[in-house]
Design a protein around this motif. Structure first.
Motif, PDB file in Angstrom:
ATOM      1  N   THR A   1       0.859  -1.190   0.000  1.00  0.00           N
ATOM      2  CA  THR A   1       0.000   0.000   0.000  1.00  0.00           C
ATOM      3  C   THR A   1       0.892   1.236   0.000  1.00  0.00           C
ATOM      4  O   THR A   1       1.797   1.345   0.834  1.00  0.00           O
TER       5      THR A   1
ATOM      6  N   ALA B   1       1.113   5.728  -0.960  1.00  0.00           N
ATOM      7  CA  ALA B   1       0.393   6.982  -1.173  1.00  0.00           C
ATOM      8  C   ALA B   1       0.961   7.645  -2.427  1.00  0.00           C
ATOM      9  O   ALA B   1       2.180   7.754  -2.603  1.00  0.00           O
ATOM     10  N   ARG B   2       0.068   8.040  -3.334  1.00  0.00           N
ATOM     11  CA  ARG B   2       0.489   8.703  -4.573  1.00  0.00           C
ATOM     12  C   ARG B   2      -0.506   9.789  -4.911  1.00  0.00           C
ATOM     13  O   ARG B   2      -1.707   9.550  -4.958  1.00  0.00           O
TER      14      ARG B   2
ATOM     15  N   GLY C   1      -1.541  12.144  -3.134  1.00  0.00           N
ATOM     16  CA  GLY C   1      -2.458  12.464  -2.041  1.00  0.00           C
ATOM     17  C   GLY C   1      -3.534  11.441  -1.773  1.00  0.00           C
ATOM     18  O   GLY C   1      -4.452  11.725  -0.999  1.00  0.00           O
ATOM     19  N   GLU C   2      -3.484  10.265  -2.389  1.00  0.00           N
ATOM     20  CA  GLU C   2      -4.488   9.244  -2.116  1.00  0.00           C
ATOM     21  C   GLU C   2      -3.820   7.880  -1.963  1.00  0.00           C
ATOM     22  O   GLU C   2      -2.697   7.666  -2.419  1.00  0.00           O
ATOM     23  N   SER C   3      -4.572   6.978  -1.331  1.00  0.00           N
ATOM     24  CA  SER C   3      -4.059   5.634  -1.087  1.00  0.00           C
ATOM     25  C   SER C   3      -4.126   4.810  -2.367  1.00  0.00           C
ATOM     26  O   SER C   3      -5.077   4.911  -3.141  1.00  0.00           O
ATOM     27  N   ASN C   4      -3.084   4.009  -2.567  1.00  0.00           N
ATOM     28  CA  ASN C   4      -2.995   3.171  -3.755  1.00  0.00           C
ATOM     29  C   ASN C   4      -2.531   1.775  -3.366  1.00  0.00           C
ATOM     30  O   ASN C   4      -1.798   1.599  -2.385  1.00  0.00           O
TER      31      ASN C   4
ATOM     32  N   THR D   1      -6.917   2.996  -4.608  1.00  0.00           N
ATOM     33  CA  THR D   1      -7.814   2.248  -3.725  1.00  0.00           C
ATOM     34  C   THR D   1      -9.273   2.634  -3.938  1.00  0.00           C
ATOM     35  O   THR D   1     -10.174   1.812  -3.767  1.00  0.00           O
TER      36      THR D   1
END
Length: 593
Positions: A249, A251-252, A254-257, A277
């Protein structure tokens, strides 16, 4: 009435809770399973896509390595590089060979062979500028001229393709005969072709996919971003990718990926894909909404049904409660009319049976108490006219002593002790030691009455002497053995009295070596004992009440009345083999003095 007092309210609340809680639990589990399944499917789909790309890239890598081995093994290549002087005909022949070899493979940018002897370079196209020499200098620590090596990205400019980003397989060329260095081969792969391969993959539009080498530098990507940069530059904070494949997991933007990676089997490079995500969380929200609506509708419908059925079921119970409210414990139990065969009717029927049972138990209790008192009174009254006879015997005892008639004195003394214990101020219980002494006094009297007819043995555990027992239990059993077993026997016999402690109680046995009894007489006696209602005169042929004071039936009845079921007499006998009578009792809870 409040919920705490109303059965209807309690049942309604419990039914609603019993319905709502499983519904909520099932909904939560269903949502969890659906969300996990959605996430799992998305990740599995992504991993499958990466594996498919890996298979294509692995084919390119394997093809380039096989091609290099094929080129090195060509006789014309070996002859050109190993000749003493340059051969223009071999040069032309080899250039044509390389051109023909690379023409059918779009992903091959160029094939270049350099000679250690300075002969003109062989290539399938004219290389105007190559970044390979500079790259080899900068990576001198990683590059070993003696081994094959896949390079990082660099730029090549050719007459056919212009300026292109490539990465190459570089390997030494040796003589197939003498194994001496002849030159170097580089097979360059066009990065644009690899990028098309990544673009053609069925990857999520919102995601990204990269090819990185063993140093985590980006070799290719869908959009061409980040080439020759480290993966950390486009995915800050990404954790180490351990093993051949896995899921992380990150962060890219500003969001979870979700990050998926897979290692190429033929090369220690990795394909790295990123899926936002929110792709599958959006699907989870849709599933959650549907689940919540379904649970809400089911809960409302089930709650309405629960309230209706609760009111319907409890209506007869409410009527029954009103009837029973005015019943007083002291009054006779009222019988109710039963009109139905359902559970309510069964309750009324059971109540009627319980009332009848209570009335019968009350009568039985009164009868048992009366029988108990009667048996105890008869046990005391049966001991000859007490005080007058005891005082008279005491005078006879002293007169015999004064006249030195020792046998009479001993017999009268034993009889006096026997009567003293029988009186005992009317007390029902005594110690085991007192009971045994009383029995021994009786045996002493009978031994004088029937001299040389029997002998006796008492084996009582010492720890039992101070324990409590119901009075006048052993003497009647011994009397039965003497009068009906040993007296009728030819010759001398024996009577044995045993006492032993058992878990939670005491066991006593009186055994003789007399004439015994046959099966018919034994079964008749046992039946009378089981009935426990026969009078002393009817207690059988196993004991004559006129001679024993009170018979086996009285002892059996007293045991049952004072100690409960299971404590009565147990008789074993056979013709000519004597008789054995035993009983086991718990320790008495009443005191004595």
């Amino acid at each position: 009435m409040g919920i705490k007092q109303s059965l209807k309210g309690k049942l309604s609340l419990l039914l609603i809770a019993a319905i709502a809680l499983p519904l909520l639990g099932a909904g939560a589990v269903s949502y969890r399973i659906a969300s996990n399944l959605t996430e799992k499917i998305e990740k599995q789909s992504g991993m499958n896509t990466i594996r498919q790309i890996s298979d294509k890239l692995d084919f390119i890598i394997s093809d380039a390595e096989n091609m290099s081995v094929f080129i090195i093994g060509q006789r014309s290549i070996q002859s050109y590089l190993g000749s003493a002087q340059g051969d223009i005909s071999l040069y032309s022949q080899n250039v044509a060979f390389l051109l023909n070899l690379a023409s059918s493979k779009a992903y091959i940018s160029n094939i270049t062979i350099t000679s250690d002897r300075g002969y003109p370079t062989l290539s399938n196209t004219t290389v105007l500028h190559s970044g390979l020499p500079r790259l080899l200098e900068l990576n001198a620590d990683a590059y070993d001229p003696e081994k094959k090596w896949w390079t990082p990205l660099y730029e090549n400019q050719t007459t056919d393709d212009g300026m292109k980003r490539v990465f190459s397989l570089v390997r030494p060329i040796r003589s197939t005969e003498k194994f001496q260095p002849l030159g170097e081969l580089s097979v360059s792969v066009n990065v644009d072709e690899v990028q098309k391969m990544l673009q053609d993959a069925a990857w999520n539009e919102s995601g990204r996919i990269w090819l990185v080498n063993q140093e985590n530098k980006i070799m290719s990507s869908q959009t061409g971003e980040g080439l020759n940069q480290s993966l950390q530059s486009v995915l800050p904070g990404v954790a180490a990718m351990k093993g051949t494949e896995g899921v992380l997991t990150v962060a890219r933007e500003g969001e979870s990926n979700t990050l998926l990676y897979y290692t190429l089997p033929s090369l220690n490079w990795k394909l790295v894909g990123v899926i936002p995500t929110r792709i599958y969380t959006a699907q989870n929200e849709y599933v959650l909404t549907l689940t919540a609506i379904a649970i809400g509708v089911a809960a409302v419908f089930a709650g309405a049904l629960a309230l209706y059925f609760t009111a319907w079921v409890t209506r007869p119970l409410t009527k029954l409660a009103r009837k029973l409210k005015d019943v007083r414990p002291g009054d006779p139990v009222e019988q109710f009319e039963v009109r139905s065969t359902d559970e309510i009717g069964m309750v009324l029927h059971s109540y009627n049976q319980l009332g009848g049972r209570i009335e019968r138990l009350k009568s039985q209790l009164q009868l048992n108490e009366a029988k108990k008192k009667e048996a105890d009174i008869r046990a005391l009254q049966a001991q000859i006219n007490p005080h007058f006879l005891y005082n008279t015997l005491s005078s006879i005892h002293w007169t015999a002593l004064m006249n030195k008639d020792w046998q009479v004195a001993e017999m009268v003394g034993a009889l006096g002790d026997f009567l003293r214990f029988s009186l005992n101020d009317g007390k029902e219980f005594c110690s085991v030691g007192q009971e045994v002494a009383h029995a021994q006094n009786y045996v002493s009297i009978m031994s004088k009455r029937f001299p040389d007819k029997f002998d006796s043995t008492f084996l009582i555990e010492p720890d039992m002497q101070g324990r409590i027992i119901l009075k006048l239990l052993l003497q009647p059993l011994i009397e039965n053995s003497i009068m009906h077993g040993l007296q009728k026997k030819q010759g001398k016999g024996s009577v044995y009295v045993y006492g032993e402690l058992k878990e939670g109680g005491m066991s006593f046995t009186v055994e003789d070596t007399g004439i015994g009894m046959d099966a018919e007489k034994l079964n008749s006696l046992r039946r009378m004992l089981l009935m426990a209602e026969a009078a002393d005169a009817e207690e059988g042929r196993g004991a004559d009440s006129s001679k024993s004071g009170y018979g086996l039936g009285s002892v059996h009845r007293r045991l049952l009345l004072h100690y409960g079921s299971g404590t009565g007499l147990h008789i074993e006998s056979g013709p000519g083999s004597g008789t054995r009578i035993s009983f086991t009792i718990p320790e008495a809870t009443e005191g004595f003095s």
